[in-house]
Scaffold this motif. Structure first.
Motif, PDB file in Angstrom:
ATOM      1  N   THR A   1       8.317   3.196   2.050  1.00 61.49           N
ATOM      2  CA  THR A   1       9.225   4.282   2.426  1.00 61.49           C
ATOM      3  C   THR A   1      10.624   3.702   2.493  1.00 61.49           C
ATOM      4  O   THR A   1      10.814   2.628   3.064  1.00 61.49           O
TER       5      THR A   1
ATOM      6  N   PHE B   1       4.079  -0.724   3.923  1.00 63.65           N
ATOM      7  CA  PHE B   1       2.812  -0.932   4.616  1.00 63.65           C
ATOM      8  C   PHE B   1       1.974  -1.810   3.702  1.00 63.65           C
ATOM      9  O   PHE B   1       1.749  -1.469   2.543  1.00 63.65           O
TER      10      PHE B   1
ATOM     11  N   ARG C   1      15.226  10.222   0.778  1.00 61.67           N
ATOM     12  CA  ARG C   1      14.082   9.544   1.356  1.00 61.67           C
ATOM     13  C   ARG C   1      13.048   9.372   0.270  1.00 61.67           C
ATOM     14  O   ARG C   1      12.657  10.324  -0.398  1.00 61.67           O
TER      15      ARG C   1
ATOM     16  N   LEU D   1      24.302  -0.703   9.840  1.00 65.87           N
ATOM     17  CA  LEU D   1      22.985  -0.065   9.893  1.00 65.87           C
ATOM     18  C   LEU D   1      23.061   1.435   9.643  1.00 65.87           C
ATOM     19  O   LEU D   1      22.169   2.017   9.048  1.00 65.87           O
TER      20      LEU D   1
ATOM     21  N   ASP E   1      22.183  13.065   6.646  1.00 62.46           N
ATOM     22  CA  ASP E   1      21.908  12.406   7.930  1.00 62.46           C
ATOM     23  C   ASP E   1      22.925  12.846   8.980  1.00 62.46           C
ATOM     24  O   ASP E   1      23.776  13.705   8.721  1.00 62.46           O
TER      25      ASP E   1
ATOM     26  N   ARG F   1       0.830  -1.213   0.000  1.00 58.28           N
ATOM     27  CA  ARG F   1       0.000   0.000   0.000  1.00 58.28           C
ATOM     28  C   ARG F   1       0.860   1.257   0.000  1.00 58.28           C
ATOM     29  O   ARG F   1       0.450   2.286  -0.502  1.00 58.28           O
TER      30      ARG F   1
ATOM     31  N   ASP G   1       3.255   5.924  -2.814  1.00 59.85           N
ATOM     32  CA  ASP G   1       1.939   5.440  -2.412  1.00 59.85           C
ATOM     33  C   ASP G   1       1.502   4.331  -3.345  1.00 59.85           C
ATOM     34  O   ASP G   1       1.698   4.422  -4.544  1.00 59.85           O
TER      35      ASP G   1
ATOM     36  N   LEU H   1      13.534   2.988  10.343  1.00 57.37           N
ATOM     37  CA  LEU H   1      14.431   3.398   9.259  1.00 57.37           C
ATOM     38  C   LEU H   1      15.664   4.111   9.804  1.00 57.37           C
ATOM     39  O   LEU H   1      16.666   4.261   9.107  1.00 57.37           O
TER      40      LEU H   1
ATOM     41  N   HIS I   1      13.311  12.766  -1.703  1.00 51.33           N
ATOM     42  CA  HIS I   1      13.694  13.985  -1.020  1.00 51.33           C
ATOM     43  C   HIS I   1      15.128  13.844  -0.556  1.00 51.33           C
ATOM     44  O   HIS I   1      15.478  12.882   0.115  1.00 51.33           O
TER      45      HIS I   1
ATOM     46  N   ARG J   1      20.971  19.678  15.478  1.00 48.55           N
ATOM     47  CA  ARG J   1      19.567  19.918  15.111  1.00 48.55           C
ATOM     48  C   ARG J   1      18.883  20.713  16.212  1.00 48.55           C
ATOM     49  O   ARG J   1      19.258  20.632  17.373  1.00 48.55           O
TER      50      ARG J   1
ATOM     51  N   PRO K   1       7.815   4.281  10.550  1.00 50.31           N
ATOM     52  CA  PRO K   1       8.869   4.515   9.563  1.00 50.31           C
ATOM     53  C   PRO K   1       8.830   5.959   9.057  1.00 50.31           C
ATOM     54  O   PRO K   1       7.762   6.445   8.673  1.00 50.31           O
TER      55      PRO K   1
ATOM     56  N   ARG L   1       3.866  11.120   5.722  1.00 49.19           N
ATOM     57  CA  ARG L   1       3.850  11.425   4.301  1.00 49.19           C
ATOM     58  C   ARG L   1       4.341  12.861   4.130  1.00 49.19           C
ATOM     59  O   ARG L   1       3.879  13.757   4.823  1.00 49.19           O
TER      60      ARG L   1
ATOM     61  N   ARG M   1       7.938  10.326  -4.257  1.00 53.59           N
ATOM     62  CA  ARG M   1       8.681  11.516  -3.871  1.00 53.59           C
ATOM     63  C   ARG M   1      10.070  11.110  -3.410  1.00 53.59           C
ATOM     64  O   ARG M   1      10.239  10.173  -2.630  1.00 53.59           O
TER      65      ARG M   1
ATOM     66  N   ARG N   1      17.534   1.294   3.536  1.00 52.41           N
ATOM     67  CA  ARG N   1      16.708   0.797   4.633  1.00 52.41           C
ATOM     68  C   ARG N   1      15.285   1.147   4.286  1.00 52.41           C
ATOM     69  O   ARG N   1      14.991   2.284   3.959  1.00 52.41           O
ATOM     70  N   GLY N   2      14.425   0.154   4.346  1.00 49.87           N
ATOM     71  CA  GLY N   2      13.079   0.433   3.885  1.00 49.87           C
ATOM     72  C   GLY N   2      12.010  -0.195   4.736  1.00 49.87           C
ATOM     73  O   GLY N   2      12.288  -1.049   5.578  1.00 49.87           O
ATOM     74  N   SER N   3      10.814   0.260   4.524  1.00 50.40           N
ATOM     75  CA  SER N   3       9.681  -0.397   5.167  1.00 50.40           C
ATOM     76  C   SER N   3       8.487  -0.245   4.250  1.00 50.40           C
ATOM     77  O   SER N   3       8.417   0.684   3.455  1.00 50.40           O
TER      78      SER N   3
ATOM     79  N   ILE O   1      14.978   4.736   2.955  1.00 49.16           N
ATOM     80  CA  ILE O   1      16.074   5.675   3.138  1.00 49.16           C
ATOM     81  C   ILE O   1      17.231   5.144   2.291  1.00 49.16           C
ATOM     82  O   ILE O   1      17.682   4.024   2.496  1.00 49.16           O
TER      83      ILE O   1
END
Lengths: 313, 274, 471
Positions: free
Chosen positions: B21, B252, B62, B242, B54, B18, B66, C281, B50, C129, C292, C251, B48, B248-250, B23
């Motif tokens: 995301t 949904f 990032r 890490l 870090d 669904r 969707d 993440l 971006h 930051r 995340p 988002r 997107r 690195r992702g996730s 990195i």
């Protein structure tokens, strides 16, 4: 409200309803199996109970055949059966605990108390009488929980989602009884006055607690097509498919009004109700009772999935 | 050397996700030994991307997409001009105090065996550079490069106990040893142009950098047993894998995720003509 | 070692603040007290105020024992504590701003760089930051112990996700129900405005870009967390949603929660989960509890996390030992609340002293909490002392040691009747953009075992209602 909160309220209601349904199946089966064999179901009643409960594949994986002992254990207490009464109540309670503040104290007490008490029932030492008392207790838990919801919850979306859970689960359960027993309801199989069928029909009525209601509604001896009519189309009968969809449509409409937006679940549920309202029992028999029920089960779970998609995830 | 990188990563989901995301640490920064001639990161779906920095100063992208998404490809194309600095890194971005790089992480925490090993192989060495070189040589000798027994969550201690691992594991062992001797050290992820002429690779490369007094950060590549040269493209640093992981992702929803990687690291044609 | 009893048990003279309570205790028939105790227990069971005990698989939900005899603090005592707490929490915030910013206190030699840099809770992601309104520690629990009539020490700063405030509130609730006559006789400062104060604090730190009516949520790890009751209790009292990680998503650097009416923007997250689990993440990739991309939204300034990420660097026990200097450095004032004298085992001289005096000392792990990983020398077996000696030699920097304090006692119900038991106090201090709030009192924890100094609920401690008397 949070989608997860709604989801957990919805499932709490479903699992309590399911626990009660299982208790009713077991109760009716006990009764049937205690009849002399020429009145009863020729020894297949425990298989039938397993089929009706919807856990057949899991059950037969663990047991070569069904008898009173292993079916009782499996449907009521088995930790390995995700839908045993014990697990239903435990899952309902876990769901409820996560949304404690969205429930009333009375509802929580009913479930939490039941969960605590449940641990005191020892299935190993349970004779038939004790087991019957246990089933009564389960039905009482459900009645208390449902009654608490009815009497104490604010009439807002939390309440409406709990009613949706009850509606979807009931429709599914009733349809499942019909699915397993449809052959005894078919006009062709009617052997007039056959005691075997008579007790099968009344078993069905008992499973949905409609034995007395039947006589009030139809004022005649038990006829298979009238049993089907009662369970499918009669909107006065709380566990009928039509009445379940009355409930579902009403509460989906309340949700849509409150949120100012209608969606696919309102449309699908309304279409289901319209179809039930237009149907006649003769027509259902003509085009096939089994097909009708199969379609209904599929459509009902589609409505459940649509509700989940639209609101719960 | 002018090094050209083609790095494609393709995710497929049997049940569409669904949302996804990620990195991405897939974009190198310049320093004195590394000039970024061209670099491009693309995705093949609407989403997107971006760009930001870090905590370690790495460039990260990032990515959010969707769904429903059945397939997602991340494509890296770049050309980097490198010079051999004997592994010494100057002119980079250093936002993090050195002392942070003394910290043990779950992946690099030394056990008794590593502590003993690092003491033994550096016994008698007095100069920090010598200490680090001894570690480099000893780890390269002691731990066999083997892709089979380890995975991305294998710890330094586990890999050392097997005396087997991939570049990630050897680097973790180096970090565990160096830090246990009080030497700040960090993980580097990047690309390596192989000397044997093999161009197609299964995965990016990893090595270590240690803080050597008087020199600053110096690279050590325990998988190859060498100091990084102009064959190395340095992309990201972190306390361990890490912190510097390329992706690195996730996601949904969805399921049945499969991943395929195609990577070539080669000397650019233009360079070889000159 | 005779401990100071706050009522004056044992030495004849009842301290003035306790006179009315003592008289009432003396006159109340024991059946009445027994009845009240069982009523109190019934109350707690009914509301379901339970906690989970780690490693206890049998019965994962237990009640923290409640003692019906209140602990009394005078207005004068509280006034000093209150000022000291404010000073301390301001210093904690200043320290965090500094270590994630200019690092002046390190350059000035107030604290060794390695205690900051090597601390796993010093988050690289936060270096350089800014956090909304420059506040890091919005909610803190400062553990205070008392050794005599005039001396209070800070035992520990809890600047991550301190818990226990629900017990403070429920204890008062049950006491007011059971002992209305005592409340009529005493002028007791109320605590039940805590949820209001907390909500006001949380709303005050909404991101600058936030809307006029910021949406605050409470993020819990879920119902299997030991403090879940408190999370759901607080969410309910605050009137905010109790969310789990999966209820939120990010988002375009904005956090939303999934509701039955569609996505709803979130401005402030009162998070009761540790940094490590916040965002898979950025932190632990195996965390299923977090959101995340949350760190991106946070660093973009679109959501406030309370407490901020990385506050753990100020509340470990090694940094604790420098707190007096830290307070002085940032406030320019003498610390109002003292530290317990502390040996830093990372310093060789301190270590050798500690190793020589283990049977008299309390040794604590620098990063431990909840009374785990702690040696109470005078109560330890020879074997326990030996095992700690080994641990200390292996990793000196991992430990600190303190003298075994004669913690004050309060009269408490025990099997043998009313007897003195050791207590501590955890006041909850709130820091918002509009200043510090702190309801009078806090949570009194009591070690129910005779002579025990460990008050942690996971180790058999109980709680008491804490009364701050109006002058």
């Amino acid at each position: 409200m949070l989608s997860r909160t709604a989801d957990q309220i919805y499932w709490t209601a479903r699992y309590v309803e399911r626990a009660e349904f299982l208790a009713r199946i077991l109760e009716a089966t006990l009764r049937l199996s205690s009849l002399p064999s020429n009145y009863g179901g020729a020894g297949t009643e425990w298989d039938s109970a397993v089929l009706t409960s919807g856990c057949a594949s899991a059950f037969y994986k663990a047991h070569p055949y069904a008898d009173e002992h292993n079916v009782r254990e499996f449907l009521a207490f088995s930790p390995d059966n995700p839908s045993s009464i014990r697990n239903c109540l435990a899952i309902a309670r876990t769901n409820a605990r996560a949304v404690r503040t969205a429930l009333t104290v009375e509802m929580w007490d009913a479930l939490n108390g039941a969960w605590l008490e449940l641990r005191q029932f020892d299935s190993k030492k349970m004779g038939r009488e004790d087991f019957a008392r246990f089933l009564d207790w389960v039905k009482n838990v459900s009645l208390t929980f449902d009654g608490s919801a009815y009497r104490t919850m604010l009439r807002n979306d939390a309440y409406w989602f709990s009613r949706l859970g009850v509606g979807i689960e009931r429709a599914d359960n009733t349809a499942r009884i019909l699915d397993v027993k449809y052959h005894v309801l078919l006009p062709e199989t009617e052997q007039v006055g056959g005691s075997l069928d008579y007790f099968q029909w009344t078993t069905i009525l008992r499973e949905v607690s409609a034995h007395t209601a039947y006589h009030w509604v139809y004022r005649q001896s038990v006829q298979p097509w009238l049993v089907a009519d009662l369970l499918i189309l009669n909107r006065q009968m709380p566990r009928s498919l039509a009445a379940s969809y009355d409930t579902i449509v009403r509460h989906l409409d309340l949700i849509a009004d409150a949120y100012g937006r209608r969606g696919p679940s309102q449309r699908q549920a309304r279409a289901m109700l319209d179809k039930l309202a237009a149907a006649k029992i003769d027509g259902i028999f003509q085009s096939g009772l089994h097909e009708f029920i199969t379609d209904f089960l599929r459509d009902n779970s589609r409505v459940g999935a649509t509700i989940a998609e639209q609101y719960l995830i | 050397m002018r090094i050209e990188v083609f790095h494609d990563t393709v995710y497929t989901y049997a049940t569409p996700a669904r949302a996804v995301t990620q990195i991405l640490r897939l974009t190198p920064r310049a320093h004195d030994g590394q000039f970024i001639a061209k670099w491009r990161l693309d995705i093949d779906v609407d989403g997107r991307l971006h760009r930001e920095e870090d905590g370690f100063g790495n460039i990260v992208h990032r990515l959010s997409v969707d769904g429903p998404i059945g397939r997602l490809a991340v494509q890296v194309r770049g050309v980097v001009e490198t010079t051999d600095t004997n592994g010494v890194i100057r002119g980079g971005t250093e936002p993090v105090p050195e002392g942070v790089y003394l910290r043990d992480t779950d992946l690099t925490r030394p056990d008794e065996a590593i502590l003993r090993f690092s003491r033994d192989v550096t016994a008698g060495a007095t100069q920090p550079l010598e200490v680090a070189h001894r570690l480099l040589v000893a780890i390269h000798r002691e731990v066999v490069f083997d892709v089979v027994p380890t995975h991305s969550a294998t710890t330094a201690a586990e890999s050392f106990a097997m005396r087997r691992g991939v570049c990630q594991d050897l680097t973790h062992i180096f970090l565990a040893c160096a830090r246990s001797l009080g030497m700040p050290a960090r993980y580097v992820s990047g690309y390596f142009k192989r000397v044997d002429g093999v161009v197609d690779q299964d995965a990016g490369h990893a090595w270590a950098e240690a803080m050597i007094e008087g020199l600053g950060w110096v690279g050590f590549d325990p998988a190859n047993g060498i100091s990084p040269s102009d064959a190395h493209v340095r992309v990201a640093v972190g306390l361990d894998y890490l912190g510097a992981a390329p992706v690195r992702g996730s996601r949904f929803g969805g399921g049945g995720e499969e991943l395929s990687v195609s990577l070539t690291v080669d000397q650019s044609a233009r360079q070889s003509q000159s | 070692m005779a401990a100071f009893d706050e009522m004056g048990l044992g030495n004849g003279a009842v301290r003035p603040a306790y006179r009315a309570l003592k008289a009432w205790l003396d006159s109340a028939p024991s059946e009445l007290l027994d009845l009240r105790r069982s009523q109190a227990e019934h109350f707690f069971r009914r509301v379901g105020i339970t906690f989970a005990v780690y490693g206890d698989t049998q019965d994962t939900e237990r009640l923290i024992p409640f003692d019906i005899i209140p602990r009394i603090i005078t207005a004068g005592e509280w006034a000093i504590l209150r000022k000291g707490l404010e000073q301390r929490v301001n210093a904690l915030n200043a320290f965090l701003r500094d270590v994630y910013g200019p690092r002046e206190c390190i350059r000035a030699g107030i604290i060794p760089a390695e205690l900051v840099d090597r601390n796993p809770f010093y988050r690289v992601e936060m270096i350089g930051r800014k956090v909304p309104h420059d506040i890091y520690v919005h909610i803190s629990g400062i553990d205070i112990v008392r050794v005599d009539a005039d001396t209070f020490y800070v035992l520990e700063d809890n600047a991550r996700t301190p818990s226990g405030v629900s017990y403070m509130l429920e204890n008062r609730e049950v006491m007011m129900r059971l002992f209305p006559e005592l409340f009529a006789e005493h002028r007791i400062a109320p605590v039940d405005n805590y949820p209001d104060a907390l909500l006001a604090t949380l709303r005050s730190v909404a991101p600058e870009a936030g809307r006029r009516n910021p949406n605050v949520v409470l993020l819990t790890p879920g119902q299997y967390n030991s403090a879940f009751y408190e999370h759901s209790f607080l969410a309910d009292k605050l009137g905010v949603e109790l969310v789990e990680g999966s209820d939120l998503y990010v988002r375009d650097d904005v956090v939303y929660m999934r509701t039955t009416e569609g996505p709803q923007r979130v401005d402030v997250i009162y998070r009761r989960i540790d940094d490590d689990f916040l965002d898979p993440l950025t932190f632990r990739p195996d965390s299923a509890l977090g959101v995340p991309g949350l760190m991106n939204a946070y660093l973009a300034g679109n959501v406030t996390l309370a407490n901020a990420v990385g506050t753990g660097v100020c509340d470990d026990k090694a940094v604790y030992s420098y707190m007096p200097e830290i307070v002085k450095f940032f406030s320019g004032e003498e610390p109002i609340l003292k530290n317990v004298p502390t040996w830093r085992c990372r310093e060789p001289e301190a270590l050798s002293y500690v190793l020589d005096h283990l049977p008299e000392l309390v040794v604590k792990e620098v990063n431990g909490s909840g009374g785990y990983g702690m040696l109470v020398g005078p109560h330890a077996t020879q074997q326990q002392i030996q095992s700690f000696r080994k641990k200390l030699k292996h990793d000196p920097a991992g430990f600190i040691a303190q003298p075994t304090l004669a913690l004050s006692t309060c009269p408490t119900f025990a099997a043998s009747g009313i007897a003195p038991r050791h207590v501590d106090l955890r006041p909850f201090v709130l820091s918002g953009a509009d200043g510090i709030r702190c309801v009078p009192g806090g949570l009194t924890r009591v070690a129910l075992k005779e002579g025990s100094l460990v008050v942690n609920s996971s180790q058999g401690g109980g709680t008491k209602d804490t009364w701050v008397l109006d002058a």
